[in-house]
Design a protein around this motif. Structure first.
Motif, PDB file in Angstrom:
ATOM      1  N   GLU A   1      33.345  27.354 -75.506  1.00 25.27           N
ATOM      2  CA  GLU A   1      34.038  26.989 -76.736  1.00 25.27           C
ATOM      3  C   GLU A   1      33.221  25.997 -77.547  1.00 25.27           C
ATOM      4  O   GLU A   1      33.133  26.106 -78.771  1.00 25.27           O
ATOM      5  CB  GLU A   1      35.415  26.401 -76.409  1.00 25.27           C
ATOM      6  CG  GLU A   1      36.411  27.429 -75.916  1.00 25.27           C
ATOM      7  CD  GLU A   1      37.712  26.813 -75.415  1.00 25.27           C
ATOM      8  OE1 GLU A   1      37.849  25.569 -75.453  1.00 25.27           O
ATOM      9  OE2 GLU A   1      38.586  27.579 -74.981  1.00 25.27           O
ATOM     10  N   GLN A   2      32.576  25.041 -76.871  1.00 26.95           N
ATOM     11  CA  GLN A   2      31.743  24.053 -77.559  1.00 26.95           C
ATOM     12  C   GLN A   2      30.547  24.735 -78.209  1.00 26.95           C
ATOM     13  O   GLN A   2      30.188  24.422 -79.353  1.00 26.95           O
ATOM     14  CB  GLN A   2      31.282  22.959 -76.582  1.00 26.95           C
ATOM     15  CG  GLN A   2      30.439  21.883 -77.218  1.00 26.95           C
ATOM     16  CD  GLN A   2      31.173  21.077 -78.270  1.00 26.95           C
ATOM     17  OE1 GLN A   2      32.383  20.900 -78.200  1.00 26.95           O
ATOM     18  NE2 GLN A   2      30.454  20.591 -79.254  1.00 26.95           N
ATOM     19  N   GLN A   3      29.924  25.681 -77.499  1.00 24.16           N
ATOM     20  CA  GLN A   3      28.787  26.397 -78.056  1.00 24.16           C
ATOM     21  C   GLN A   3      29.209  27.215 -79.274  1.00 24.16           C
ATOM     22  O   GLN A   3      28.497  27.246 -80.284  1.00 24.16           O
ATOM     23  CB  GLN A   3      28.159  27.306 -76.998  1.00 24.16           C
ATOM     24  CG  GLN A   3      27.432  26.544 -75.915  1.00 24.16           C
ATOM     25  CD  GLN A   3      26.997  27.437 -74.772  1.00 24.16           C
ATOM     26  OE1 GLN A   3      27.429  28.582 -74.634  1.00 24.16           O
ATOM     27  NE2 GLN A   3      26.132  26.912 -73.919  1.00 24.16           N
ATOM     28  N   LEU A   4      30.363  27.878 -79.200  1.00 27.92           N
ATOM     29  CA  LEU A   4      30.859  28.635 -80.344  1.00 27.92           C
ATOM     30  C   LEU A   4      31.177  27.718 -81.511  1.00 27.92           C
ATOM     31  O   LEU A   4      30.854  28.025 -82.663  1.00 27.92           O
ATOM     32  CB  LEU A   4      32.105  29.442 -79.962  1.00 27.92           C
ATOM     33  CG  LEU A   4      31.865  30.710 -79.171  1.00 27.92           C
ATOM     34  CD1 LEU A   4      33.195  31.309 -78.718  1.00 27.92           C
ATOM     35  CD2 LEU A   4      31.095  31.717 -79.994  1.00 27.92           C
ATOM     36  N   PHE A   5      31.798  26.591 -81.225  1.00 29.46           N
ATOM     37  CA  PHE A   5      32.118  25.629 -82.277  1.00 29.46           C
ATOM     38  C   PHE A   5      30.844  25.174 -82.985  1.00 29.46           C
ATOM     39  O   PHE A   5      30.790  25.132 -84.217  1.00 29.46           O
ATOM     40  CB  PHE A   5      32.858  24.424 -81.687  1.00 29.46           C
ATOM     41  CG  PHE A   5      33.149  23.354 -82.705  1.00 29.46           C
ATOM     42  CD1 PHE A   5      34.215  23.501 -83.589  1.00 29.46           C
ATOM     43  CD2 PHE A   5      32.350  22.227 -82.794  1.00 29.46           C
ATOM     44  CE1 PHE A   5      34.473  22.529 -84.540  1.00 29.46           C
ATOM     45  CE2 PHE A   5      32.605  21.256 -83.740  1.00 29.46           C
ATOM     46  CZ  PHE A   5      33.667  21.402 -84.619  1.00 29.46           C
TER      47      PHE A   5
ATOM     48  N   ARG B   1      27.202  25.393 -87.674  1.00 31.00           N
ATOM     49  CA  ARG B   1      25.896  25.657 -88.311  1.00 31.00           C
ATOM     50  C   ARG B   1      26.022  26.762 -89.349  1.00 31.00           C
ATOM     51  O   ARG B   1      25.440  26.678 -90.442  1.00 31.00           O
ATOM     52  CB  ARG B   1      24.852  26.023 -87.254  1.00 31.00           C
ATOM     53  CG  ARG B   1      24.424  24.856 -86.396  1.00 31.00           C
ATOM     54  CD  ARG B   1      23.203  25.187 -85.536  1.00 31.00           C
ATOM     55  NE  ARG B   1      23.363  26.366 -84.714  1.00 31.00           N
ATOM     56  CZ  ARG B   1      23.802  26.362 -83.459  1.00 31.00           C
ATOM     57  NH1 ARG B   1      24.142  25.230 -82.886  1.00 31.00           N
ATOM     58  NH2 ARG B   1      23.899  27.485 -82.777  1.00 31.00           N
ATOM     59  N   LEU B   2      26.778  27.802 -89.016  1.00 27.48           N
ATOM     60  CA  LEU B   2      26.983  28.902 -89.955  1.00 27.48           C
ATOM     61  C   LEU B   2      27.721  28.412 -91.198  1.00 27.48           C
ATOM     62  O   LEU B   2      27.390  28.796 -92.324  1.00 27.48           O
ATOM     63  CB  LEU B   2      27.769  30.024 -89.282  1.00 27.48           C
ATOM     64  CG  LEU B   2      27.915  31.333 -90.044  1.00 27.48           C
ATOM     65  CD1 LEU B   2      26.557  31.927 -90.393  1.00 27.48           C
ATOM     66  CD2 LEU B   2      28.729  32.318 -89.231  1.00 27.48           C
TER      67      LEU B   2
END
Length: 119
Positions: free
Chosen positions: A58-62, A67-68
């Motif tokens: 979840e942290q990586q997706l966040f 960034r996006l």
């Protein structure tokens, strides 16, 4: 000690051999394996690991979405700036414009009317 004499000659090697034999017997015991598989400790540990992995994902997706989002904001900002420059200079001759229109619009894939810009 009395336990050393019961295990063999009483030496350190005998204790290690006895311990290894006991561990082997316990590991081979299906009742031990069953009780470990059903244990609350194993279940809670597995849950903790899975939860930590999920939180990491979840942290990586966040972070990726953040960034996006920044990339989208940056694109919007620059597109707006370019648009304002093009509109402000619409009455100037092409050679005086900050952003020059493309002369061969068809080469860029342009089919609609109007000048084409590529910055």
């Amino acid at each position: 000690s009395s336990s050393n004499s019961a295990a063999g000659t009483g030496g350190v090697g005998d204790d290690a051999a006895s311990t290894a034999a006991l561990v082997d017997a316990l590991v081979e015991s299906s009742s031990l394996c069953d009780s470990l598989a059903d244990s609350e400790l194993l279940t809670s540990t597995t849950t903790t690991i899975n939860t930590a992995e999920q939180k990491e994902r979840e942290q990586q997706l966040f972070e990726a979405y953040a960034r996006l989002n920044e990339l989208g904001k940056d694109f919007f900002y620059h597109a707006k700036q370019y648009g304002q420059i093009i509109v402000a200079e619409v009455g100037l001759p092409d050679d005086m414009k900050t952003i020059k229109p493309i002369r061969d619009a068809a080469a860029m894939g342009g089919v609609a009317g109007g000048a084409k810009y590529f910055a």
